[in-house]
Design a protein around this motif. Structure first.
Motif, PDB file in Angstrom:
ATOM      1  N   PHE A   6       0.837  -1.200   0.000  1.00  0.00           N
ATOM      2  CA  PHE A   6       0.000   0.000   0.000  1.00  0.00           C
ATOM      3  C   PHE A   6       0.874   1.252   0.000  1.00  0.00           C
ATOM      4  O   PHE A   6       0.682   2.165  -0.809  1.00  0.00           O
ATOM      5  CB  PHE A   6      -0.934   0.001   1.214  1.00  0.00           C
ATOM      6  N   TRP A   7       1.856   1.337   0.889  1.00  0.00           N
ATOM      7  CA  TRP A   7       2.701   2.513   0.997  1.00  0.00           C
ATOM      8  C   TRP A   7       3.623   2.658  -0.210  1.00  0.00           C
ATOM      9  O   TRP A   7       3.915   3.770  -0.648  1.00  0.00           O
ATOM     10  CB  TRP A   7       3.506   2.511   2.295  1.00  0.00           C
ATOM     11  N   PHE A   8       4.078   1.558  -0.780  1.00  0.00           N
ATOM     12  CA  PHE A   8       4.881   1.628  -1.994  1.00  0.00           C
ATOM     13  C   PHE A   8       4.067   2.211  -3.142  1.00  0.00           C
ATOM     14  O   PHE A   8       4.524   3.091  -3.871  1.00  0.00           O
ATOM     15  CB  PHE A   8       5.410   0.227  -2.370  1.00  0.00           C
ATOM     16  N   THR A   9       2.843   1.717  -3.298  1.00  0.00           N
ATOM     17  CA  THR A   9       1.960   2.201  -4.362  1.00  0.00           C
ATOM     18  C   THR A   9       1.623   3.668  -4.147  1.00  0.00           C
ATOM     19  O   THR A   9       1.610   4.466  -5.100  1.00  0.00           O
ATOM     20  CB  THR A   9       0.675   1.350  -4.418  1.00  0.00           C
ATOM     21  N   THR A  10       1.343   4.055  -2.904  1.00  0.00           N
ATOM     22  CA  THR A  10       1.031   5.450  -2.584  1.00  0.00           C
ATOM     23  C   THR A  10       2.220   6.354  -2.906  1.00  0.00           C
ATOM     24  O   THR A  10       2.059   7.433  -3.494  1.00  0.00           O
ATOM     25  CB  THR A  10       0.641   5.588  -1.099  1.00  0.00           C
ATOM     26  N   GLY A  11       3.417   5.948  -2.561  1.00  0.00           N
ATOM     27  CA  GLY A  11       4.624   6.720  -2.838  1.00  0.00           C
ATOM     28  C   GLY A  11       4.877   6.849  -4.331  1.00  0.00           C
ATOM     29  O   GLY A  11       5.256   7.923  -4.824  1.00  0.00           O
ATOM     30  N   ALA A  12       4.692   5.742  -5.075  1.00  0.00           N
ATOM     31  CA  ALA A  12       4.895   5.781  -6.519  1.00  0.00           C
ATOM     32  C   ALA A  12       3.880   6.718  -7.174  1.00  0.00           C
ATOM     33  O   ALA A  12       4.227   7.507  -8.069  1.00  0.00           O
ATOM     34  CB  ALA A  12       4.786   4.371  -7.103  1.00  0.00           C
ATOM     35  N   ALA A  13       2.632   6.666  -6.742  1.00  0.00           N
ATOM     36  CA  ALA A  13       1.592   7.540  -7.304  1.00  0.00           C
ATOM     37  C   ALA A  13       1.898   9.007  -6.995  1.00  0.00           C
ATOM     38  O   ALA A  13       1.745   9.881  -7.861  1.00  0.00           O
ATOM     39  CB  ALA A  13       0.228   7.153  -6.761  1.00  0.00           C
ATOM     40  N   ALA A  14       2.343   9.283  -5.784  1.00  0.00           N
ATOM     41  CA  ALA A  14       2.695  10.654  -5.405  1.00  0.00           C
ATOM     42  C   ALA A  14       3.874  11.140  -6.242  1.00  0.00           C
ATOM     43  O   ALA A  14       3.913  12.301  -6.676  1.00  0.00           O
ATOM     44  CB  ALA A  14       3.012  10.742  -3.921  1.00  0.00           C
ATOM     45  N   GLY A  15       4.840  10.297  -6.476  1.00  0.00           N
ATOM     46  CA  GLY A  15       5.998  10.667  -7.300  1.00  0.00           C
ATOM     47  C   GLY A  15       5.602  10.973  -8.731  1.00  0.00           C
ATOM     48  O   GLY A  15       6.073  11.945  -9.325  1.00  0.00           O
ATOM     49  N   VAL A  16       4.734  10.150  -9.315  1.00  0.00           N
ATOM     50  CA  VAL A  16       4.260  10.383 -10.686  1.00  0.00           C
ATOM     51  C   VAL A  16       3.471  11.683 -10.750  1.00  0.00           C
ATOM     52  O   VAL A  16       3.652  12.487 -11.668  1.00  0.00           O
ATOM     53  CB  VAL A  16       3.414   9.186 -11.174  1.00  0.00           C
ATOM     54  N   TRP A  17       2.617  11.906  -9.762  1.00  0.00           N
ATOM     55  CA  TRP A  17       1.808  13.138  -9.727  1.00  0.00           C
ATOM     56  C   TRP A  17       2.709  14.372  -9.635  1.00  0.00           C
ATOM     57  O   TRP A  17       2.516  15.351 -10.356  1.00  0.00           O
ATOM     58  CB  TRP A  17       0.854  13.075  -8.530  1.00  0.00           C
TER      59      TRP A  17
END
Length: 115
Positions: A6-17
């Motif tokens: 969950f936290w990996f996916t959240t971090g990756a999404a925040a980075g892309v955004w």
């Protein structure tokens, strides 16, 4: 395991955004983009100025009508119009004919250069 995913996916999404947001801002600050923005703002200001002028004309016409009604002038169709303004050539001819022989330049009918 699910927490880490969950936290990996959240971090990756925040980075892309964040990356997309930074790239958009950089594209917006390029010279050709800034020129296009300035042109759009100038066109928008022109439209606003034109609308303001139309509003002023409408207000002037309304006020003129109110004044005509208040003064009892009513029908203004018989009112003569002012003569057309003089052209620069006509003014030059007028000044040339009113100048004294020793005078140089176009100074006006009185010959005074100090106004």
């Amino acid at each position: 395991m699910f927490r880490r995913a969950f936290w990996f996916t959240t971090g990756a999404a925040a980075g892309v955004w964040a990356t997309n947001k930074v790239h958009r801002k950089l594209r917006k600050l390029q010279p050709d983009s800034l020129a296009a923005q300035a042109a759009d703002k100038a066109v928008e200001a022109g439209h606003r100025l034109r609308q303001f002028a139309l509003d002023v004309r409408t207000g002037m016409a309304d006020r003129e009508e109110q004044l005509h009604d208040a003064l009892g002038l009513g029908d203004t169709s018989d009112v003569r119009e002012l003569p057309a303004p003089r052209t620069p050539a006509a003014l030059e001819t007028h000044y040339r004919t009113t100048r004294t022989p020793g005078q140089t330049g176009l100074t006006g009918p009185t010959g005074n250069e100090d106004h």
